[in-house]
Motif scaffolding. Structure first.
Motif, PDB file in Angstrom:
ATOM      1  N   GLU A  43       0.830  -1.207   0.000  1.00 43.33           N
ATOM      2  CA  GLU A  43       0.000   0.000   0.000  1.00 43.33           C
ATOM      3  C   GLU A  43       0.866   1.259   0.000  1.00 43.33           C
ATOM      4  O   GLU A  43       0.519   2.257  -0.632  1.00 43.33           O
ATOM      5  CB  GLU A  43      -0.942   0.011   1.204  1.00 43.33           C
ATOM      6  CG  GLU A  43      -1.976  -1.083   1.205  1.00 43.33           C
ATOM      7  CD  GLU A  43      -3.016  -0.958   0.118  1.00 43.33           C
ATOM      8  OE1 GLU A  43      -3.104   0.090  -0.536  1.00 43.33           O
ATOM      9  OE2 GLU A  43      -3.756  -1.932  -0.078  1.00 43.33           O
ATOM     10  N   CYS A  44       1.984   1.217   0.704  1.00 43.87           N
ATOM     11  CA  CYS A  44       2.895   2.374   0.720  1.00 43.87           C
ATOM     12  C   CYS A  44       3.491   2.641  -0.658  1.00 43.87           C
ATOM     13  O   CYS A  44       3.750   3.789  -1.015  1.00 43.87           O
ATOM     14  CB  CYS A  44       4.008   2.159   1.736  1.00 43.87           C
ATOM     15  SG  CYS A  44       3.443   2.185   3.437  1.00 43.87           S
ATOM     16  N   PHE A  45       3.716   1.601  -1.433  1.00 48.34           N
ATOM     17  CA  PHE A  45       4.226   1.786  -2.787  1.00 48.34           C
ATOM     18  C   PHE A  45       3.133   2.202  -3.765  1.00 48.34           C
ATOM     19  O   PHE A  45       3.395   2.894  -4.740  1.00 48.34           O
ATOM     20  CB  PHE A  45       4.898   0.503  -3.298  1.00 48.34           C
ATOM     21  CG  PHE A  45       6.297   0.318  -2.811  1.00 48.34           C
ATOM     22  CD1 PHE A  45       7.329   1.112  -3.286  1.00 48.34           C
ATOM     23  CD2 PHE A  45       6.591  -0.644  -1.873  1.00 48.34           C
ATOM     24  CE1 PHE A  45       8.619   0.953  -2.843  1.00 48.34           C
ATOM     25  CE2 PHE A  45       7.882  -0.815  -1.412  1.00 48.34           C
ATOM     26  CZ  PHE A  45       8.895  -0.017  -1.891  1.00 48.34           C
ATOM     27  N   LEU A  46       1.891   1.781  -3.516  1.00 49.17           N
ATOM     28  CA  LEU A  46       0.794   2.097  -4.427  1.00 49.17           C
ATOM     29  C   LEU A  46       0.253   3.510  -4.231  1.00 49.17           C
ATOM     30  O   LEU A  46      -0.150   4.166  -5.191  1.00 49.17           O
ATOM     31  CB  LEU A  46      -0.339   1.083  -4.252  1.00 49.17           C
ATOM     32  CG  LEU A  46      -1.550   1.247  -5.162  1.00 49.17           C
ATOM     33  CD1 LEU A  46      -1.133   1.051  -6.615  1.00 49.17           C
ATOM     34  CD2 LEU A  46      -2.628   0.275  -4.771  1.00 49.17           C
ATOM     35  N   MET A  47       0.273   4.003  -3.014  1.00 46.91           N
ATOM     36  CA  MET A  47      -0.351   5.287  -2.698  1.00 46.91           C
ATOM     37  C   MET A  47       0.201   6.461  -3.512  1.00 46.91           C
ATOM     38  O   MET A  47      -0.591   7.253  -4.041  1.00 46.91           O
ATOM     39  CB  MET A  47      -0.230   5.571  -1.203  1.00 46.91           C
ATOM     40  CG  MET A  47      -0.996   6.770  -0.756  1.00 46.91           C
ATOM     41  SD  MET A  47      -2.779   6.575  -0.826  1.00 46.91           S
ATOM     42  CE  MET A  47      -3.030   5.453   0.509  1.00 46.91           C
ATOM     43  N   ILE A  51      -2.198   8.819  -5.985  1.00 44.87           N
ATOM     44  CA  ILE A  51      -2.371  10.254  -5.768  1.00 44.87           C
ATOM     45  C   ILE A  51      -1.943  11.023  -7.012  1.00 44.87           C
ATOM     46  O   ILE A  51      -2.607  11.970  -7.433  1.00 44.87           O
ATOM     47  CB  ILE A  51      -1.598  10.709  -4.517  1.00 44.87           C
ATOM     48  CG1 ILE A  51      -2.257  10.113  -3.273  1.00 44.87           C
ATOM     49  CG2 ILE A  51      -1.546  12.224  -4.432  1.00 44.87           C
ATOM     50  CD1 ILE A  51      -1.476  10.327  -2.004  1.00 44.87           C
ATOM     51  N   ARG A  52      -0.847  10.610  -7.615  1.00 53.54           N
ATOM     52  CA  ARG A  52      -0.355  11.292  -8.818  1.00 53.54           C
ATOM     53  C   ARG A  52      -1.365  11.213  -9.954  1.00 53.54           C
ATOM     54  O   ARG A  52      -1.579  12.173 -10.692  1.00 53.54           O
ATOM     55  CB  ARG A  52       0.963  10.682  -9.267  1.00 53.54           C
ATOM     56  CG  ARG A  52       1.511  11.309 -10.525  1.00 53.54           C
ATOM     57  CD  ARG A  52       2.857  10.697 -10.882  1.00 53.54           C
ATOM     58  NE  ARG A  52       3.321  11.235 -12.129  1.00 53.54           N
ATOM     59  CZ  ARG A  52       3.371  10.555 -13.269  1.00 53.54           C
ATOM     60  NH1 ARG A  52       3.007   9.300 -13.298  1.00 53.54           N
ATOM     61  NH2 ARG A  52       3.810  11.110 -14.367  1.00 53.54           N
ATOM     62  N   CYS A  53      -2.028  10.059 -10.092  1.00 49.96           N
ATOM     63  CA  CYS A  53      -3.018   9.872 -11.156  1.00 49.96           C
ATOM     64  C   CYS A  53      -4.398  10.379 -10.760  1.00 49.96           C
ATOM     65  O   CYS A  53      -5.336  10.274 -11.539  1.00 49.96           O
ATOM     66  CB  CYS A  53      -3.095   8.402 -11.532  1.00 49.96           C
ATOM     67  SG  CYS A  53      -1.620   7.795 -12.319  1.00 49.96           S
ATOM     68  N   ARG A  54      -4.509  10.893  -9.560  1.00 45.99           N
ATOM     69  CA  ARG A  54      -5.784  11.386  -9.017  1.00 45.99           C
ATOM     70  C   ARG A  54      -6.866  10.305  -9.048  1.00 45.99           C
ATOM     71  O   ARG A  54      -8.013  10.556  -9.389  1.00 45.99           O
ATOM     72  CB  ARG A  54      -6.240  12.626  -9.757  1.00 45.99           C
ATOM     73  CG  ARG A  54      -5.342  13.799  -9.524  1.00 45.99           C
ATOM     74  CD  ARG A  54      -5.934  15.054 -10.126  1.00 45.99           C
ATOM     75  NE  ARG A  54      -5.126  16.198  -9.746  1.00 45.99           N
ATOM     76  CZ  ARG A  54      -4.342  16.858 -10.580  1.00 45.99           C
ATOM     77  NH1 ARG A  54      -4.281  16.494 -11.844  1.00 45.99           N
ATOM     78  NH2 ARG A  54      -3.643  17.874 -10.164  1.00 45.99           N
ATOM     79  N   SER A  55      -6.468   9.109  -8.694  1.00 49.53           N
ATOM     80  CA  SER A  55      -7.397   7.988  -8.606  1.00 49.53           C
ATOM     81  C   SER A  55      -7.897   7.911  -7.165  1.00 49.53           C
ATOM     82  O   SER A  55      -7.417   7.125  -6.350  1.00 49.53           O
ATOM     83  CB  SER A  55      -6.695   6.702  -9.024  1.00 49.53           C
ATOM     84  OG  SER A  55      -7.542   5.610  -8.860  1.00 49.53           O
ATOM     85  N   THR A  58      -9.110   4.604  -5.604  1.00 48.07           N
ATOM     86  CA  THR A  58      -8.011   3.715  -5.220  1.00 48.07           C
ATOM     87  C   THR A  58      -7.385   4.174  -3.914  1.00 48.07           C
ATOM     88  O   THR A  58      -7.017   3.350  -3.074  1.00 48.07           O
ATOM     89  CB  THR A  58      -6.949   3.659  -6.332  1.00 48.07           C
ATOM     90  OG1 THR A  58      -7.582   3.271  -7.550  1.00 48.07           O
ATOM     91  CG2 THR A  58      -5.844   2.679  -5.999  1.00 48.07           C
ATOM     92  N   VAL A  59      -7.279   5.473  -3.723  1.00 46.97           N
ATOM     93  CA  VAL A  59      -6.726   6.004  -2.474  1.00 46.97           C
ATOM     94  C   VAL A  59      -7.616   5.611  -1.299  1.00 46.97           C
ATOM     95  O   VAL A  59      -7.123   5.172  -0.250  1.00 46.97           O
ATOM     96  CB  VAL A  59      -6.562   7.540  -2.559  1.00 46.97           C
ATOM     97  CG1 VAL A  59      -6.216   8.122  -1.207  1.00 46.97           C
ATOM     98  CG2 VAL A  59      -5.507   7.909  -3.585  1.00 46.97           C
ATOM     99  N   VAL A  64      -8.507   1.971   3.455  1.00 45.54           N
ATOM    100  CA  VAL A  64      -9.276   0.946   4.162  1.00 45.54           C
ATOM    101  C   VAL A  64      -8.411  -0.291   4.403  1.00 45.54           C
ATOM    102  O   VAL A  64      -8.359  -0.835   5.513  1.00 45.54           O
ATOM    103  CB  VAL A  64     -10.558   0.585   3.379  1.00 45.54           C
ATOM    104  CG1 VAL A  64     -11.217  -0.661   3.941  1.00 45.54           C
ATOM    105  CG2 VAL A  64     -11.519   1.758   3.381  1.00 45.54           C
ATOM    106  N   PHE A  65      -7.704  -0.743   3.372  1.00 49.07           N
ATOM    107  CA  PHE A  65      -6.845  -1.920   3.536  1.00 49.07           C
ATOM    108  C   PHE A  65      -5.655  -1.627   4.443  1.00 49.07           C
ATOM    109  O   PHE A  65      -5.196  -2.507   5.170  1.00 49.07           O
ATOM    110  CB  PHE A  65      -6.370  -2.433   2.173  1.00 49.07           C
ATOM    111  CG  PHE A  65      -7.390  -3.272   1.478  1.00 49.07           C
ATOM    112  CD1 PHE A  65      -7.735  -4.520   1.955  1.00 49.07           C
ATOM    113  CD2 PHE A  65      -8.029  -2.814   0.340  1.00 49.07           C
ATOM    114  CE1 PHE A  65      -8.684  -5.307   1.320  1.00 49.07           C
ATOM    115  CE2 PHE A  65      -8.986  -3.574  -0.308  1.00 49.07           C
ATOM    116  CZ  PHE A  65      -9.317  -4.829   0.183  1.00 49.07           C
TER     117      PHE A  65
END
Length: 75
Positions: A43-47, A51-55, A58-59, A64-65
């Motif tokens: 999750e730390c790598f995905l966040m 955020i950069r893609c403004r998704s 997903t954030v 939650v996870f």
């Protein structure tokens, strides 16, 4: 046509996918605390990429996870 060049957020998403796979496998082997820890790393790598893609969906799902993983690690 210029080929696509990966930047840091693409690489972090690739690493996140790898960690999600490892986390899934550890959870399937019934190592719940290790699996939760690996999911937290993923999750730390995905966040940053999300955020950069403004998704924003997903954030939110990622938060939650992350909360579920932290709750599992604390128990």
């Amino acid at each position: 046509m210029k080929p696509y060049e990966q930047d840091w957020s693409d690489r972090s998403r690739d690493l996140a996918n790898l960690f999600f796979l490892i986390g899934y496998l550890t959870l399937m082997l019934d190592h719940t605390k290790a699996g939760a820890g690996v999911y937290l790393v993923a999750e730390c790598f995905l966040m940053p990429h999300s955020i950069r893609c403004r998704s924003w969906s997903t954030v939110i799902v990622s938060l939650v996870f992350t909360a579920a993983s932290v709750a599992r690690l604390v128990r």
